[in-house]
Design a protein around this motif. Sequence first.
Motif, PDB file in Angstrom:
ATOM      1  N   TYR A 192       6.785   4.467   4.534  1.00  0.00           N
ATOM      2  CA  TYR A 192       6.252   5.866   3.811  1.00  0.00           C
ATOM      3  C   TYR A 192       5.097   5.363   3.075  1.00  0.00           C
ATOM      4  N   MET A 193       4.801   4.528   2.164  1.00  0.00           N
ATOM      5  CA  MET A 193       3.497   4.039   1.559  1.00  0.00           C
ATOM      6  C   MET A 193       2.456   4.080   2.720  1.00  0.00           C
ATOM      7  N   SER A 234       2.197   5.659   5.635  1.00  0.00           N
ATOM      8  CA  SER A 234       1.975   6.944   6.214  1.00  0.00           C
ATOM      9  C   SER A 234       1.457   8.106   5.167  1.00  0.00           C
ATOM     10  N   LYS A 235       1.712   7.838   3.993  1.00  0.00           N
ATOM     11  CA  LYS A 235       1.066   8.625   2.937  1.00  0.00           C
ATOM     12  C   LYS A 235      -0.491   9.237   2.985  1.00  0.00           C
ATOM     13  N   GLU A 236      -1.115   8.246   3.223  1.00  0.00           N
ATOM     14  CA  GLU A 236      -2.497   8.805   3.597  1.00  0.00           C
ATOM     15  C   GLU A 236      -2.562   9.498   4.838  1.00  0.00           C
TER      16      GLU A 236
END
Length: 87
Positions: A55-56, A58-60
């Motif tokens: 998740y972290m 893919s956030k960007e």
Amino acid sequence: MTTLLTQISWSNHLAIMSKAKTAEERHFYITLCIKESYSARELDRQINSGYYERYMLSKEKLLPEPIKRFERKSVPRFVCYRIFGFA
């Protein structure tokens, strides 16, 4: 108002506290458990699959390119002053 910790089961507490590496990761999984109503088995699967790390990372990537450029720069405010002369 109840705290976040009173809203999840004891099994989920044990899984999060024993497997999460950082305080941010613990908060992420606690919030996720409350929001998604995870069982202990589903939470364990999410932690073991590295959901927080994915998740972290893919956030960007979730934002389209123009929005990424827009967020990084300070956007000047354009003010248009028009003088209308009426006779």
